[in-house]
Write an enzyme that holds these catalytic residues in place. Structure first.
Site, mmCIF file in Angstrom:
data_model
loop_
_atom_site.group_PDB
_atom_site.id
_atom_site.type_symbol
_atom_site.label_atom_id
_atom_site.label_comp_id
_atom_site.label_asym_id
_atom_site.label_seq_id
_atom_site.Cartn_x
_atom_site.Cartn_y
_atom_site.Cartn_z
ATOM 1 N N GLN A 86 -25.435 22.471 -30.986
ATOM 2 C CA GLN A 86 -25.556 21.186 -31.672
ATOM 3 C C GLN A 86 -26.884 21.154 -32.428
ATOM 4 O O GLN A 86 -27.953 21.278 -31.826
ATOM 5 C CB GLN A 86 -25.500 20.037 -30.653
ATOM 6 C CG GLN A 86 -25.373 18.671 -31.321
ATOM 7 C CD GLN A 86 -25.418 17.525 -30.333
ATOM 8 O OE1 GLN A 86 -26.298 17.474 -29.485
ATOM 9 N NE2 GLN A 86 -24.485 16.591 -30.448
ATOM 10 N N TYR A 166 -30.196 8.919 -33.223
ATOM 11 C CA TYR A 166 -31.069 9.936 -33.812
ATOM 12 C C TYR A 166 -30.965 9.864 -35.336
ATOM 13 O O TYR A 166 -30.304 8.983 -35.880
ATOM 14 C CB TYR A 166 -30.759 11.311 -33.213
ATOM 15 C CG TYR A 166 -30.975 11.295 -31.708
ATOM 16 C CD1 TYR A 166 -32.238 10.957 -31.178
ATOM 17 C CD2 TYR A 166 -29.945 11.534 -30.807
ATOM 18 C CE1 TYR A 166 -32.444 10.883 -29.804
ATOM 19 C CE2 TYR A 166 -30.147 11.459 -29.429
ATOM 20 C CZ TYR A 166 -31.397 11.133 -28.933
ATOM 21 O OH TYR A 166 -31.605 11.050 -27.580
#
Ligand SMILES: Cc1cc2nc3c(=O)[nH]c(=O)nc-3n(C[C@H](O)[C@H](O)[C@H](O)COP(=O)(O)O)c2cc1C
Length: 332
Positions: A86, A166
């Site tokens: 990721q 994020y």
């Protein structure tokens, strides 16, 4: 790409890296979870040092990171699981302490955080730097280079992290994106990141989003469905439907499978393959999600911390044939 099965190891930060380098902890942790699962997605890995959530987060911002990741990717593949990573930038939620030391904004060794708009997550957090268009161009270059390194490390699948408050999540959500330039539509930033990754990567590409902010006036599942319609044209193969993390005001109705309806709706209304994640823990629950077409894969996180060999137990419980390593055949 063919997966042995649809049980995917959801990315999980271990907060145990030094200078971004994954260690033997990551090898053993991820390697163990490759047993019997279809794919293992290594944790949110920072494309730049300032994209780390904590100083202990892994990175892929320099070529020296390739070798330790290559060892991990090779091991995952040797067990018959697809090796994924990721790629992440933590945005305004970077520069915090590891959870077991409270997880608050760092006081020592902190760094400047960045965001689409200068809005801290908590009122008491340091204010993030508002990214200029030049700053965004530099970030895109970092995504390109990180992707090149992920490929060099032998990963077979990339997931772009655009969830949990994020950086990319804060571009998407109206709560955190107050810009007036072309990035006022935060999807532009997301599409540019996808294109940056795609410039180095022709393989399977997943995207994780927070399908809802769970806040009045925030990003909603309707926004996610609209976004999902655009994604295939940008080269996204699967939408991993998580939620929340972008606002301390969120009200999440936690319970078994509480995010599955997001995966189900995106899949039904757009035809894009989806991943379901969040409080999926029993073999029957996971099997039902797949069989009834709510999602194309189940992503498990905490259940696989409690029970690393969950996939073997689940296969036994469902009378399927688990992918048991020879060394463990006498136990399963
Ligand atoms: C220790 C831990 C670390 C996590 N780190 C990440 C991460 O790096 N990237 C991410 O997208 N989600 C992360 N998550 C969220 C999980 O991937 C998952 O979405 C969430 O825990 C809900 O699934 P579960 O109920 O099966 O645990 C993390 C969760 C845990 C418990």
């Amino acid at each position: 790409m063919t997966f042995d099965n649809r049980v995917f190891v959801s990315p999980m930060c271990q907060y145990s890296a030094v200078d971004g380098f994954p260690s033997d902890w990551h090898l053993v942790h991820l390697g163990t979870r490759a047993i019997g699962t279809g794919a293992v997605i290594a944790e949110a890995t920072a494309i730049r040092p300032d994209g780390r959530i904590t100083p202990g987060c892994t990175g892929i911002w320099k070529d020296e990171h390739i070798a330790p990741w290559a060892r991990i990717a090779a091991y995952i593949k040797s067990q018959g699981a697809v090796a994924g990573i990721q790629l992440a930038h933590a945005g305004r939620k970077a520069s915090t302490d590891v959870p077991w030391r409270g997880g608050g904004a760092l006081t020592e060794g902190s760094w400047q955080t960045v965001a689409p708009s200068p809005l801290p997550f908590n009122a008491t957090d340091p204010t993030p730097h508002e990214l200029s268009t030049d700053d965004i161009a530099a970030l895109l270059d970092a995504y390109v280079a990180a992707t090149r390194r992920a490929k060099a490390a032998g990963f077979e699948l990339i997931e772009i992290h655009a969830a949990h408050g994020y950086l990319l999540n804060s571009f998407l959500s109206p709560l955190t994106n107050h810009r007036t330039d072309r990035y006022a539509d935060g999807r532009i930033a997301l599409f540019e990141v996808i294109a940056a990754v795609r410039s180095e990567w022709s393989g399977p590409l997943f995207l994780r989003v927070s399908a809802s902010d769970w806040v009045e006036g925030g990003w909603t599942i309707n926004d996610t469905v609209a976004l999902a319609r655009e994604l295939p044209a940008h080269g996204i193969h699967l939408l991993d439907c998580s939620s929340g993390g972008n606002s301390p005001l969120q009200q999440i109705p936690l319970g078994p499978g509480y995010q599955v309806a997001f995966a189900e709706r995106v899949r039904r209304e757009t035809g894009l393959p989806t991943g379901a994640v969040g409080m999926i823990s029993s073999p029957e629950q996971a099997d039902t999600i797949i069989r009834t077409g709510q999602a194309d894969a189940v992503f498990l996180a905490r259940e696989l911390l409690r029970n690393p060999l969950w996939a073997l137990h689940a296969a036994n419980a469902l009378r399927a044939t688990p992918r048991t390593p020879n060394q463990y055949l006498r136990a399963f």
